[in-house]
Scaffold this motif. Structure first.
Motif, PDB file in Angstrom:
ATOM      1  N   GLY A  74      -9.860  40.970  40.078  1.00  0.00           N
ATOM      2  CA  GLY A  74      -8.549  41.503  39.699  1.00  0.00           C
ATOM      3  C   GLY A  74      -7.627  41.555  40.906  1.00  0.00           C
ATOM      4  N   GLU A  75      -6.548  42.313  40.747  1.00  0.00           N
ATOM      5  CA  GLU A  75      -5.494  42.332  41.777  1.00  0.00           C
ATOM      6  C   GLU A  75      -5.803  43.349  42.892  1.00  0.00           C
ATOM      7  OE1 GLU A  75      -1.636  42.541  40.009  1.00  0.00           O
ATOM      8  OE2 GLU A  75      -0.812  43.700  41.666  1.00  0.00           O
ATOM      9  N   ALA A  76      -5.868  44.600  42.519  1.00  0.00           N
ATOM     10  CA  ALA A  76      -6.077  45.673  43.501  1.00  0.00           C
ATOM     11  C   ALA A  76      -6.431  46.937  42.734  1.00  0.00           C
ATOM     12  CB  ALA A  76      -4.793  45.897  44.309  1.00  0.00           C
ATOM     13  N   PRO A  77      -7.085  47.898  43.395  1.00  0.00           N
ATOM     14  CA  PRO A  77      -7.415  49.145  42.694  1.00  0.00           C
ATOM     15  C   PRO A  77      -6.148  49.858  42.223  1.00  0.00           C
ATOM     16  CG  PRO A  77      -8.458  49.039  44.885  1.00  0.00           C
ATOM     17  CD  PRO A  77      -7.515  47.883  44.792  1.00  0.00           C
ATOM     18  N   GLY A  78      -6.244  50.508  41.075  1.00  0.00           N
ATOM     19  CA  GLY A  78      -5.170  51.374  40.594  1.00  0.00           C
ATOM     20  C   GLY A  78      -5.540  52.825  40.922  1.00  0.00           C
ATOM     21  N   GLU A  81      -9.226  53.825  40.076  1.00  0.00           N
ATOM     22  CA  GLU A  81     -10.174  53.138  40.953  1.00  0.00           C
ATOM     23  C   GLU A  81     -10.126  53.744  42.356  1.00  0.00           C
ATOM     24  OE1 GLU A  81      -7.921  51.559  38.944  1.00  0.00           O
ATOM     25  OE2 GLU A  81      -9.371  50.910  37.424  1.00  0.00           O
ATOM     26  N   PRO A  87     -14.229  49.478  41.054  1.00  0.00           N
ATOM     27  CA  PRO A  87     -13.213  48.627  40.436  1.00  0.00           C
ATOM     28  C   PRO A  87     -13.199  48.777  38.911  1.00  0.00           C
ATOM     29  CG  PRO A  87     -15.137  47.325  41.001  1.00  0.00           C
ATOM     30  CD  PRO A  87     -15.405  48.714  41.502  1.00  0.00           C
ATOM     31  N   PHE A  88     -12.026  48.654  38.335  1.00  0.00           N
ATOM     32  CA  PHE A  88     -11.841  48.592  36.876  1.00  0.00           C
ATOM     33  C   PHE A  88     -12.557  49.729  36.132  1.00  0.00           C
ATOM     34  CE2 PHE A  88     -10.356  44.337  37.908  1.00  0.00           C
ATOM     35  CZ  PHE A  88      -9.293  44.190  37.042  1.00  0.00           C
ATOM     36  N   ASN A 114     -11.775  42.841  43.582  1.00  0.00           N
ATOM     37  CA  ASN A 114     -10.322  42.663  43.583  1.00  0.00           C
ATOM     38  C   ASN A 114      -9.889  41.864  44.809  1.00  0.00           C
ATOM     39  OD1 ASN A 114      -9.074  44.186  41.321  1.00  0.00           O
ATOM     40  ND2 ASN A 114     -10.160  45.925  42.237  1.00  0.00           N
ATOM     41  N   HIS A 189      -4.693  39.535  32.404  1.00  0.00           N
ATOM     42  CA  HIS A 189      -5.234  40.800  32.917  1.00  0.00           C
ATOM     43  C   HIS A 189      -5.434  41.768  31.748  1.00  0.00           C
ATOM     44  CE1 HIS A 189      -5.602  44.447  35.311  1.00  0.00           C
ATOM     45  NE2 HIS A 189      -5.678  43.692  36.398  1.00  0.00           N
TER      46      HIS A 189
END
Ligand code: URA
Length: 223
Positions: A74-78, A81, A87-88, A114, A189
């Motif tokens: 994926g892109e980056a932790p939110g 996360e 992750p995710f 990510n 995504h």
């Protein structure tokens, strides 16, 4: 730069393969992906290579089977996360979990990572300098795991990994050569799927393509 270490790992693996070919029957020390990942994680340590360290709560290294045939990137932790260090795990992550289950696998059987290991504030897009310092570590994770397929989740991961500006809608749906031993399949995504559920069909088509490439059994169509 840090690429040096990635090249070293690659060179070591190549030498081992050559030794095996030259000396059939002679046992060469086996690659140990779990140990390789532990080394990468140790080297990252309490990373301060870019400014994101000052706003993150946790560095999110990646999680799953070190021997996985399939890796999701994926892109980056939110926010979730960042809080949990995995992750995710937020809403999009739960949807990814459902997708993996529908593929007949569990999260422990694949590997999830990510492009960036730290959360950009306000979930802004990663900056080029952040990608430049962080992505060599992802590359080394990929070299350690040696997945057969990488599924890039969303525009940002797909475009960064394939070094292109082509839209995700045009990139998805087919395998792209990535390393000598692995192809990359981009898809939408899961966070986008939460906003646009009608795209789930395309994602499921991409997952079926991945399953076919990996020789995983496809679920029987309901009659
Ligand atoms: N979105 C991502 O791209 N990665 C995560 O880990 C969570 C949400």
């Amino acid at each position: 730069m840090t690429d040096f270490y990635g090249d070293l790992e690659q060179l070591k693996a190549q030498l081992e393969r050559q030794q095996e070919l030259k000396n059939p029957g002679v046992r060469v020390k086996k690659r140990d992906p779990k140990k390789l990942l532990a080394n990468i994680s140790q080297e990252l340590g309490n990373c301060r290579r870019c400014d994101l360290h000052s706003t993150r709560k946790h560095l999110v290294f990646g999680k799953g089977n070190p021997d996985a045939e399939l890796m999701f990137v994926g892109e980056a932790p939110g926010a979730d996360e960042d809080l949990q260090g995995e992750p995710f795990v937020g809403r999009a992550g739960q949807l990814l979990g459902k997708i993996i289950t529908a593929m007949g696998k569990s999260r422990d059987q694949v590997y999830i990572a990510n492009i960036l290991k730290c959360r950009p504030p306000e979930n802004r897009n990663p900056k080029p300098d952040e990608i430049a310092v962080c992505s060599p570590f992802l590359r080394r994770q990929i070299e350690a795991i040696q997945p057969k397929v990488i599924c890039a989740l969303g525009t940002f991961a797909a475009q960064t990994m394939l070094k292109t500006n082509t839209a995700i809608g045009r990139l998805r749906g087919r395998p792209h050569p990535f390393t000598e031993t692995c192809v990359l399949i981009p898809t939408y995504h899961p966070a986008y799927l939460l906003r646009s559920p009608s795209k789930k069909k395309e994602v499921w088509n991409d997952m079926q393509l991945i399953m076919k490439l990996l020789g995983w059994p496809l679920p029987q169509a309901k009659s």
